[in-house]
Motif scaffolding. Sequence first.
Motif, PDB file in Angstrom:
ATOM      1  N   MET A 185       0.833  -1.194   0.000  1.00 29.83           N
ATOM      2  CA  MET A 185       0.000   0.000   0.000  1.00 29.83           C
ATOM      3  C   MET A 185       0.869   1.247   0.000  1.00 29.83           C
ATOM      4  O   MET A 185       1.862   1.317   0.720  1.00 29.83           O
ATOM      5  N   LYS A 186       0.486   2.217  -0.808  1.00 27.09           N
ATOM      6  CA  LYS A 186       1.168   3.505  -0.759  1.00 27.09           C
ATOM      7  C   LYS A 186       0.513   4.335   0.335  1.00 27.09           C
ATOM      8  O   LYS A 186      -0.689   4.583   0.302  1.00 27.09           O
ATOM      9  N   GLN A 187       1.307   4.773   1.299  1.00 29.62           N
ATOM     10  CA  GLN A 187       0.789   5.465   2.471  1.00 29.62           C
ATOM     11  C   GLN A 187       0.628   6.955   2.166  1.00 29.62           C
ATOM     12  O   GLN A 187       1.606   7.655   1.927  1.00 29.62           O
ATOM     13  N   THR A 188      -0.619   7.411   2.154  1.00 24.54           N
ATOM     14  CA  THR A 188      -0.898   8.800   1.812  1.00 24.54           C
ATOM     15  C   THR A 188      -1.583   9.512   2.968  1.00 24.54           C
ATOM     16  O   THR A 188      -1.940   8.905   3.981  1.00 24.54           O
ATOM     17  N   TRP A 189      -1.800  10.813   2.776  1.00 22.72           N
ATOM     18  CA  TRP A 189      -2.321  11.667   3.851  1.00 22.72           C
ATOM     19  C   TRP A 189      -3.205  12.732   3.213  1.00 22.72           C
ATOM     20  O   TRP A 189      -2.819  13.351   2.224  1.00 22.72           O
ATOM     21  N   ARG A 190      -4.376  12.935   3.784  1.00 23.54           N
ATOM     22  CA  ARG A 190      -5.265  13.957   3.227  1.00 23.54           C
ATOM     23  C   ARG A 190      -4.848  15.346   3.706  1.00 23.54           C
ATOM     24  O   ARG A 190      -4.618  15.571   4.897  1.00 23.54           O
ATOM     25  N   TRP A 191      -4.780  16.279   2.728  1.00 21.04           N
ATOM     26  CA  TRP A 191      -4.366  17.653   3.027  1.00 21.04           C
ATOM     27  C   TRP A 191      -5.353  18.614   2.384  1.00 21.04           C
ATOM     28  O   TRP A 191      -5.697  18.481   1.204  1.00 21.04           O
ATOM     29  N   PHE A 192      -5.806  19.604   3.163  1.00 17.52           N
ATOM     30  CA  PHE A 192      -6.827  20.528   2.702  1.00 17.52           C
ATOM     31  C   PHE A 192      -6.269  21.823   2.134  1.00 17.52           C
ATOM     32  O   PHE A 192      -7.020  22.771   1.896  1.00 17.52           O
ATOM     33  N   GLY A 193      -4.968  21.869   1.897  1.00 17.93           N
ATOM     34  CA  GLY A 193      -4.381  23.056   1.298  1.00 17.93           C
ATOM     35  C   GLY A 193      -3.708  23.954   2.319  1.00 17.93           C
ATOM     36  O   GLY A 193      -3.573  23.611   3.507  1.00 17.93           O
ATOM     37  N   PRO A 194      -3.259  25.132   1.901  1.00 14.55           N
ATOM     38  CA  PRO A 194      -2.450  26.005   2.769  1.00 14.55           C
ATOM     39  C   PRO A 194      -3.128  26.408   4.074  1.00 14.55           C
ATOM     40  O   PRO A 194      -2.450  26.743   5.038  1.00 14.55           O
ATOM     41  N   LYS A 195      -4.469  26.385   4.124  1.00 16.07           N
ATOM     42  CA  LYS A 195      -5.160  26.753   5.360  1.00 16.07           C
ATOM     43  C   LYS A 195      -5.247  25.598   6.358  1.00 16.07           C
ATOM     44  O   LYS A 195      -5.674  25.794   7.494  1.00 16.07           O
ATOM     45  N   ASP A 196      -4.840  24.414   5.953  1.00 13.46           N
ATOM     46  CA  ASP A 196      -4.876  23.245   6.831  1.00 13.46           C
ATOM     47  C   ASP A 196      -3.842  23.427   7.941  1.00 13.46           C
ATOM     48  O   ASP A 196      -2.656  23.649   7.659  1.00 13.46           O
TER      49      ASP A 196
END
Length: 404
Positions: free
Chosen positions: A1-12
């Motif tokens: 599995m490729k381990q990823t992370w959710r990011w909401f952009g510069p305001k995150d």
Amino acid sequence: MKQTWRWFGPKDPVTVDDMLQAGVQGVVSALHHVPTGQLWTPEDIATRQRQIATMADGTPSGLGWDVVESLPVSEAIKTQTGDWRAHLATWKDSMVNLSRAGIEVICYNFMPVLDWTRTDLAHRLPTGATCMRFDLIDFAAFDIHILNRAGAAEDYPADLVAEAKARFAAMPDTRRAELAKNVVFGLPGAAENFTLQDVRDHLDRYQGITPDRLRAHLVDFLSEVAPLAQDLGLRLCCHPDDPPFALLGLPRVMSTEADYTTILQAVDLPANGITLCTGSLGARPDNDLPGMMRRLGDRVHFLHLRNVAMDQPTIPASFHEVMHLEGGTDMVAMIAAILAEERRRKAAGRTDPSIPMRPDHGLDILDDLKRKGQPGYPAIGRLRGLAELRGIMTALDHPAVVAG
């Protein structure tokens, strides 16, 4: 599995630097500022890619934008009303722009009106950690007494209606306002936030739309976009309903294995696939998650790994989110099924043997409680979840275990 992370952009508040220190291998993001139905331009896509690729001090992060979550499908497309054909054409143009930018996986959902629903965004646990919770009594109180949906009481058992009435009567005005805000919170990071009147207006648009009709609209949508995705080398993956049962009298069409099987067979292209979310699907006791992975794994293009604890084994039921190795889903069995599918893909010579996975949601723990980040997306809670999942992955994929 490729381990990823959710990011909401510069305001995150959880930054690119934080993600890098968590040891992730890729990023899941979206153009949250673009209103639903509008084009994702090459310029906006490139800007988000540069943001992901750069640490706070300007150093290259080495991370890339691996998965889009989500490219939103408008209510017009779901109901086939208004400007739905123009929205569909724009969705396809956005797909082309994403493909040209080198992005291959697009997650979307087909949930009517509310993209996910919780009654509490910071439910306190005995440990002092907080989590998101769906309380069926609170939701019924919202539906019947705050939203005042016509015929709402008829959708619940009489005893639940009575409990909801008592619960609502005991609620201070502050809790009533908080409950209404929580339920209509909407898609994480989205450009739009609904009001109660917005919800009522959208519900009116779904009058007469049965589950069969909504399913037909989804097939119509996929019949348009999946062939293009196939030509572009994209993988589309539909997120399940969250929670996976009917709310507000609205139809649900992606809540069970049978739902997914129907859609995969109706548009039988490799590009038409699944976001297998163990948290959403796990809120039904009749969903066998490891079994779904074994039977439908060929079309699983994206994984959300999280866990929920149900108050009772009924449909529907109240539930709350728990640590990734707790709750109703056997995460060891789930990951074993995923790794088996990845080995099968590798042996078959597929170009996508490694399925992107992200630790979905997380409890607010330690300094998360002070950050006040996006509900469900704390830094440390997700880091703990990723560490736990990574430990299982490492152990099950160890040569001594595989050979044994």
